[in-house]
Every structure is written in C-alpha cells, then in structure tokens.
Motif scaffolding. Structure first.
Motif, PDB file in Angstrom:
ATOM      1  N   GLY A  90       0.809  -1.213   0.000  1.00  0.00           N
ATOM      2  CA  GLY A  90       0.000   0.000   0.000  1.00  0.00           C
ATOM      3  C   GLY A  90       0.840   1.260   0.000  1.00  0.00           C
ATOM      4  N   TYR A 107       0.761   4.060  -2.872  1.00  0.00           N
ATOM      5  CA  TYR A 107       0.410   5.446  -2.535  1.00  0.00           C
ATOM      6  C   TYR A 107       1.467   6.416  -3.056  1.00  0.00           C
ATOM      7  CZ  TYR A 107      -0.705   9.613   0.170  1.00  0.00           C
ATOM      8  OH  TYR A 107      -1.015  10.903   0.529  1.00  0.00           O
ATOM      9  N   TRP A 118       1.134   6.687  -6.796  1.00  0.00           N
ATOM     10  CA  TRP A 118      -0.048   7.487  -7.125  1.00  0.00           C
ATOM     11  C   TRP A 118       0.219   8.970  -6.913  1.00  0.00           C
ATOM     12  CZ3 TRP A 118      -3.324  10.008  -3.391  1.00  0.00           C
ATOM     13  CH2 TRP A 118      -4.501  10.539  -3.921  1.00  0.00           C
ATOM     14  N   GLU A 120      -2.504   7.756   3.190  1.00  0.00           N
ATOM     15  CA  GLU A 120      -1.402   6.792   3.054  1.00  0.00           C
ATOM     16  C   GLU A 120      -1.694   5.545   3.878  1.00  0.00           C
ATOM     17  OE1 GLU A 120       3.120   6.456   4.665  1.00  0.00           O
ATOM     18  OE2 GLU A 120       2.719   8.209   3.409  1.00  0.00           O
ATOM     19  N   SER A 165      -4.343   3.440   2.306  1.00  0.00           N
ATOM     20  CA  SER A 165      -3.813   2.615   1.219  1.00  0.00           C
ATOM     21  C   SER A 165      -3.121   1.376   1.763  1.00  0.00           C
ATOM     22  CB  SER A 165      -2.833   3.447   0.382  1.00  0.00           C
ATOM     23  OG  SER A 165      -2.326   2.702  -0.701  1.00  0.00           O
ATOM     24  N   TYR A 222      -5.818  -1.046   2.991  1.00  0.00           N
ATOM     25  CA  TYR A 222      -6.461  -1.693   1.845  1.00  0.00           C
ATOM     26  C   TYR A 222      -5.537  -2.755   1.245  1.00  0.00           C
ATOM     27  CZ  TYR A 222      -8.877  -2.341  -2.599  1.00  0.00           C
ATOM     28  OH  TYR A 222      -9.542  -2.895  -3.669  1.00  0.00           O
ATOM     29  N   SER A 239     -12.816   0.130  -0.393  1.00  0.00           N
ATOM     30  CA  SER A 239     -12.150   1.231  -1.094  1.00  0.00           C
ATOM     31  C   SER A 239     -12.932   2.525  -0.927  1.00  0.00           C
ATOM     32  CB  SER A 239     -12.001   0.887  -2.581  1.00  0.00           C
ATOM     33  OG  SER A 239     -11.450   1.972  -3.290  1.00  0.00           O
ATOM     34  N   LEU A 242     -10.524   5.980  -1.048  1.00  0.00           N
ATOM     35  CA  LEU A 242      -9.450   5.840  -2.021  1.00  0.00           C
ATOM     36  C   LEU A 242     -10.033   6.080  -3.413  1.00  0.00           C
ATOM     37  CD1 LEU A 242      -7.798   2.529  -0.749  1.00  0.00           C
ATOM     38  CD2 LEU A 242      -7.175   4.870  -0.139  1.00  0.00           C
ATOM     39  N   LEU A 301      -5.877   5.166  -7.343  1.00  0.00           N
ATOM     40  CA  LEU A 301      -5.068   4.660  -6.234  1.00  0.00           C
ATOM     41  C   LEU A 301      -5.417   3.198  -5.946  1.00  0.00           C
ATOM     42  CD1 LEU A 301      -3.055   4.837  -3.964  1.00  0.00           C
ATOM     43  CD2 LEU A 301      -4.751   6.088  -2.597  1.00  0.00           C
ATOM     44  N   THR A 302      -6.702   2.892  -5.933  1.00  0.00           N
ATOM     45  CA  THR A 302      -7.122   1.506  -5.712  1.00  0.00           C
ATOM     46  C   THR A 302      -6.519   0.583  -6.768  1.00  0.00           C
ATOM     47  OG1 THR A 302      -9.216   2.234  -4.734  1.00  0.00           O
ATOM     48  CG2 THR A 302      -9.111  -0.041  -5.513  1.00  0.00           C
ATOM     49  N   VAL A 325      -2.845  -0.060  -6.126  1.00  0.00           N
ATOM     50  CA  VAL A 325      -2.584  -1.057  -5.082  1.00  0.00           C
ATOM     51  C   VAL A 325      -2.675  -2.457  -5.680  1.00  0.00           C
ATOM     52  CG1 VAL A 325      -3.341  -2.018  -2.877  1.00  0.00           C
ATOM     53  CG2 VAL A 325      -3.450   0.459  -3.245  1.00  0.00           C
TER      54      VAL A 325
END
Length: 249
Positions: A83, A87, A90, A201, A204, A207, A229, A234, A238-239, A242
């Motif tokens: 994550g 992050y 991203w 952060e 993330s 997740y 999510s 998020l 970004l999702t 990950v």
C-alpha cells in the motif's frame, strides 16, 4: 481463503529444503514461523500479531509474491509496503500530471506545492524498507485481513481453529489477543476498518493488507473490496495502483 491451498503452496519449498538437508524447515508450521515470525520479522510486527497469524491470513498467491521482502524486513512491513509503494506511486503520478491551469493564471507567479511527494522508491522492496509499521498500524492491518478473509461469509472451522491457535500462542498482550479473537468471531465491517485509518497513506496500506488476504474470486469478495475502497475514500486510480503493485510484486 483456504488453509489447504496455503499449506499446499508450501509443498515445493518444503521438498526443496528437505532435499538440501534443511530439516528445520520440513514442517509447514516451522516454515510459516521462520518466514514471517522470527528474527527481523518479529520487530516489524509491532506487537500486534505473530508471524504465524499473518501467514495464515494471507492468501497463497500474495504470500509467494512478497515472501522475499518478508524475510528481509518482516511480514507486516512487507505487507504494508504494498500500500505504501502504491500510494507513493499514485502521488508521483499526480505530481507529474498537474491539473489544467486556468487562462487567467498563466502569467501568475510560479509557486511550489507544499505537499510535493517524496521521490518514488525504486521498487517494492525499497518501499518495504522505508515504510514505518508502528503504533496501531499492525493491528489495523490484521483486522482488515480478518475482515477480508471472512468476506465470503464464513471462516470455516479448520481456519478458525488455526487462527485462534496462532493468536493464543503469539507474544501478545491479553487485550490484543482479546481484540483479535473478537474480530474472528465478529469480523469488523468496512466502515469500522475505514474508521481506523489515519490519513490516505495509511488507508492505502490497510487496503493493501486486506487485498493480500483475499482471492477476489467471488462476487462477495469483489463487493467487499469495492465497499472497503469507498469507505477508505481511495480514488479509483489509487485503488487500481494497489492491485497493480501486488500483482507485479
């Protein structure tokens, strides 16, 4: 999540170690503990969970992908690194692609954003060394993993027994053991997990931890991740980053 698939994924490693005369790793439990629960890994756990517990919660595919990092930096740091790296990547993409500048601002003085992200780590391994897994973050991540493991509606009796045993034998405070045991019996909701996140952060990283514990091969698991999510706030990019980070690990 299936313990049978988890232990079967160890068979090749066990066979190789046996042929090389490394009898200390011929037992699946020893291999799990040695991978994520001893040496440097123990410090990275932050007192929130034992290596065996984290190993049992991870799905075999994710475990195989990040096991090299886990040996070097510890199980929780390796998981958090997914994550964290996503992050940072991203953030860097947002910095590289700034929003359009309004025409009236073209001649305005140039300013540097105060939240300029740090340089992107060279790779996931580097990110795993950089990530800070301290305070409550390990517990938050493990709770997210438990919720993900139960996303298909059940944790069967075999899994429950193994997880409960890992909690019972782990070097945890009674309150921590109680919290994890309660989570096994009544997994936290996505809203409860999201409420634990301290900033994007950490969201993330939480997740990413949940993603390592889920096969994403049933509608209920897909729904769980979508809801998580959204609850963690998020954005879609970004999702996706990950997921991409773990897939390419």
């Amino acid at each position: 999540m299936s313990l049978e698939s988890l232990f079967s994924s160890l068979s090749n490693s066990i066979s190789v170690n046996s042929k090389s005369g490394n009898s200390a790793k011929s037992d699946p439990k020893s291999l799990l503990s040695g991978l994520l629960g001893s040496g440097g890994a123990q410090g990275a756990l932050g007192g929130a969970a034992s290596g065996a517990l984290v190993s049992l919660l991870m799905n075999g595919k994710a475990r195989n992908k990040i096991q090299k990092n886990a040996v070097k930096v510890g199980g929780m740091a390796a998981i958090a690194g997914v994550g964290y790296y996503a992050y940072q990547k991203w953030q860097q993409s947002r910095q590289d692609s700034p929003p359009p500048v309004p025409s009236q601002a073209i001649n305005a003085p140039v300013t540097i954003a105060a939240d300029t992200p740090p340089p992107l780590p060279a790779d996931l391994a580097t990110a795993s060394f950089q990530v800070k897994v301290t305070g409550e973050l390990p517990m938050k991540m493990v709770l997210a993993m438990i919720a993900a493991a139960a996303a298909d509606g059940t944790i069967d009796s075999v899994e429950m027994t193994a997880l409960a045993d890992a909690i019972d034998t782990s070097p945890l405070e009674p309150a921590e053991k109680g919290r994890l045991t309660s989570a096994l019996n009544l997994p936290p909701t996505v809203e409860e997990i999201a409420g634990l996140a301290n900033g994007p952060e950490e969201a993330s990283e939480i997740y990413g931890a949940a993603l390592t514990a889920i096969e994403v091969d049933t509608p209920s698991e897909h729904l769980f991740l979508r809801r998580l999510s959204r609850a963690l706030k998020l954005d879609d990019q970004l999702t996706a980053t990950v997921h991409e980070t773990l897939e390419k690990a």
